[in-house]
Enzyme design. Structure first.
Site, PDB file in Angstrom:
ATOM      1  N   THR A  10       3.383   8.853   0.501  1.00  0.00           N
ATOM      2  CA  THR A  10       3.115   8.099   1.739  1.00  0.00           C
ATOM      3  C   THR A  10       4.298   8.269   2.690  1.00  0.00           C
ATOM      4  O   THR A  10       5.422   8.440   2.245  1.00  0.00           O
ATOM      5  CB  THR A  10       2.958   6.606   1.367  1.00  0.00           C
ATOM      6  OG1 THR A  10       1.769   6.470   0.616  1.00  0.00           O
ATOM      7  CG2 THR A  10       2.907   5.707   2.583  1.00  0.00           C
ATOM      8  N   ARG A  23     -11.412   2.685  -2.211  1.00  0.00           N
ATOM      9  CA  ARG A  23     -10.244   1.828  -2.423  1.00  0.00           C
ATOM     10  C   ARG A  23      -9.267   1.933  -1.232  1.00  0.00           C
ATOM     11  O   ARG A  23      -9.018   3.011  -0.710  1.00  0.00           O
ATOM     12  CB  ARG A  23      -9.559   2.275  -3.718  1.00  0.00           C
ATOM     13  CG  ARG A  23      -8.215   1.620  -4.007  1.00  0.00           C
ATOM     14  CD  ARG A  23      -7.061   2.472  -3.540  1.00  0.00           C
ATOM     15  NE  ARG A  23      -5.768   1.907  -3.959  1.00  0.00           N
ATOM     16  CZ  ARG A  23      -4.606   2.268  -3.440  1.00  0.00           C
ATOM     17  NH1 ARG A  23      -4.549   3.192  -2.514  1.00  0.00           N
ATOM     18  NH2 ARG A  23      -3.477   1.730  -3.861  1.00  0.00           N
ATOM     19  N   GLY A  52      -5.323   0.789  -0.049  1.00  0.00           N
ATOM     20  CA  GLY A  52      -4.045   0.275  -0.561  1.00  0.00           C
ATOM     21  C   GLY A  52      -3.347  -0.616   0.448  1.00  0.00           C
ATOM     22  O   GLY A  52      -3.976  -1.188   1.348  1.00  0.00           O
ATOM     23  N   ASP A  53      -2.044  -0.724   0.290  1.00  0.00           N
ATOM     24  CA  ASP A  53      -1.257  -1.621   1.150  1.00  0.00           C
ATOM     25  C   ASP A  53      -0.906  -1.015   2.509  1.00  0.00           C
ATOM     26  O   ASP A  53      -0.631  -1.754   3.460  1.00  0.00           O
ATOM     27  CB  ASP A  53       0.061  -1.982   0.450  1.00  0.00           C
ATOM     28  CG  ASP A  53       0.885  -0.720   0.166  1.00  0.00           C
ATOM     29  OD1 ASP A  53       0.335   0.239  -0.403  1.00  0.00           O
ATOM     30  OD2 ASP A  53       2.072  -0.684   0.538  1.00  0.00           O
ATOM     31  N   THR A  79       6.255   1.894   0.516  1.00  0.00           N
ATOM     32  CA  THR A  79       5.548   2.923  -0.248  1.00  0.00           C
ATOM     33  C   THR A  79       5.593   2.547  -1.725  1.00  0.00           C
ATOM     34  O   THR A  79       6.641   2.170  -2.242  1.00  0.00           O
ATOM     35  CB  THR A  79       6.167   4.322  -0.046  1.00  0.00           C
ATOM     36  OG1 THR A  79       5.582   5.204  -1.004  1.00  0.00           O
ATOM     37  CG2 THR A  79       7.674   4.335  -0.223  1.00  0.00           C
ATOM     38  N   GLY A  80       4.459   2.610  -2.367  1.00  0.00           N
ATOM     39  CA  GLY A  80       4.442   2.248  -3.778  1.00  0.00           C
ATOM     40  C   GLY A  80       3.034   1.924  -4.225  1.00  0.00           C
ATOM     41  O   GLY A  80       2.066   2.266  -3.533  1.00  0.00           O
ATOM     42  N   GLY A  86       0.033   0.272  -4.288  1.00  0.00           N
ATOM     43  CA  GLY A  86      -0.537  -0.624  -3.286  1.00  0.00           C
ATOM     44  C   GLY A  86      -1.133  -1.916  -3.809  1.00  0.00           C
ATOM     45  O   GLY A  86      -1.040  -2.960  -3.157  1.00  0.00           O
TER      46      GLY A  86
HETATM   47  N1  ASP Z   1       1.113   2.600  -1.038  1.00  0.00           N
HETATM   48  C1  ASP Z   1       0.183   3.687  -1.091  1.00  0.00           C
HETATM   49  C2  ASP Z   1      -1.141   3.184  -1.615  1.00  0.00           C
HETATM   50  O1  ASP Z   1      -1.148   2.380  -2.527  1.00  0.00           O
HETATM   51  C3  ASP Z   1       0.631   4.825  -1.928  1.00  0.00           C
HETATM   52  C4  ASP Z   1       2.075   5.271  -1.760  1.00  0.00           C
HETATM   53  O2  ASP Z   1       2.855   4.588  -1.136  1.00  0.00           O
HETATM   54  O3  ASP Z   1       2.432   6.343  -2.279  1.00  0.00           O
HETATM   55  O4  ASP Z   1      -2.163   3.638  -1.156  1.00  0.00           O
END
Ligand code: ASP
Length: 340
Positions: A200, A228, A230-231, A251-252, A254
């Site tokens: 991300t 789906r 994410g965050d 980033t992480g 989600g």
């Molecule tokens: N946060 C993003 C998600 O969950 C993925 C990522 O940050 O790599 O979609």
């Protein structure tokens, strides 16, 4: 008495203005957090990541140096990263279980808390531009799927065919995520779990008037199903900016970042607890998320220009630029690589 208050009002105006004029512009970016070991990247690929991060920093900082707003700077930097096939956003987006690219993005202006977000778009070249258009040209904050695409067309945003987003590398990641047993026979699957949520992109900035902005864009997690989300497109979870406190792009994983309301929580801790940005980020990333079993990181900048890049994974593609120079890095805190 009347004159006294007038004088006071003028003085405070002068004070605010001189403060605003003296703000030093800064830009911080990330290209995703995860288990990134030196052995995962060839020297050539590592260099390509660093070059791309530098390019995004230069483009975004160029905007700030020319008197542009932090909002323009974060948009410009994220567009560079979206256009690169290296990152899981725009061109290099991950594939869903069904083999589609479904993109999410959000942006926020710290001046007035205005925000825009899009989720699950498949035909828009730069989702961050669409998120900004949602913020500026509509009465809504978030749009999704075909509705968001219709709005993009109405606003003359660049549309692409779905295969624009195809990259062999992300396609292979999907194959490995879908068929892990076959993968074990070829090579160990260890990095796979992490691959699913890496790449991300995001940016936060402060401009010469002291205004904050944040932006985040992603292809989401490889092998995601059921549309789906994410965050990253969720204001408060993946993105937040408020001139009263700070700007954050996350980033992480989600599913955790949404429940922990990561980006807003960091800014709220600054406001309510009156603690430094580093401490607020540590409390959320190193304590709260870790106790939930969540992996990831953030970049953040507060209204005094303090910068934090914080992650609980072994690496995060990241970089910052300001009057004191440019820095880009991939691995943990100690393996900082700097450049011009
Ligand atoms: N946060 C993003 C998600 O969950 C993925 C990522 O940050 O790599 O979609």
């Amino acid at each position: 008495m009347k004159y006294c208050s007038l004088l006071l009002a003028c003085c405070s105006l002068l004070f605010v203005n001189s403060n605003a004029l003296s703000a030093e512009p800064r830009l911080v970016i990330h290209g995703g957090a995860g288990t990134i070991a030196k052995s995962d990247l060839t020297p050539k690929l590592e260099q390509a990541y660093l070059d791309q991060l530098k390019q995004a920093l230069h483009v975004g900082y160029g905007v700030l140096e020319n008197g542009g707003t932090s909002l323009d700077a974060v948009s410009a930097a994220v567009v560079v990263l979206e256009d690169s096939p290296l990152f899981n956003a725009g061109k290099g987006s991950s594939f869903s279980h069904e083999g589609r690219n479904e993109l999410d993005a959000s942006i926020m202006d710290g001046r007035d808390l205005s925000a825009g977000a899009v989720a699950g778009v498949r035909l828009v070249k730069n989702p961050i531009k669409l998120a900004r258009t949602v913020m500026e040209n509509s009465v809504h904050v978030m749009m999704a799927g075909s509705g968001a695409e219709a709005f993009a067309r109405e606003n003359a945003l660049e549309m692409v065919e779905p295969d624009y987003f195809y990259t062999e590398r992300r396609w292979q990641m999907l194959q490995r995520a879908k068929y892990p047993k076959e993968q074990t026979r070829i090579q160990p699957v260890a990095p796979l779990w992490e691959e699913r949520k890496m790449g991300t992109v995001g940016a936060v900035a402060i401009d010469s008037e002291g205004n904050l902005a944040a932006a985040t864009s992603t292809g989401g997690m490889t092998n995601k199903r059921y549309q789906r989300i994410g965050d990253s497109p969720i204001i408060g979870a993946g993105t937040y900016a408020d001139n009263a406190s700070c700007a954050v792009s996350a980033t992480g994983h989600g599913e955790y970042f949404i429940r922990a309301n990561v980006a807003h929580d960091i800014c709220a801790r600054l406001m309510y607890k009156k603690i430094p940005l580093q401490q607020a980020a540590d409390e959320v990333i190193q304590q709260k998320l870790v106790s939930m079993g969540a992996k990831g990181g953030i970049i953040a900048i507060d209204n005094s220009g303090e910068v934090v890049m914080n992650f609980n994974t072994t690496g995060m593609y990241r970089g910052k630029i300001g009057p004191d120079g440019l820095e880009v890095a991939v691995y943990g805190e100690k393996a900082v690589i700097s450049g011009e």
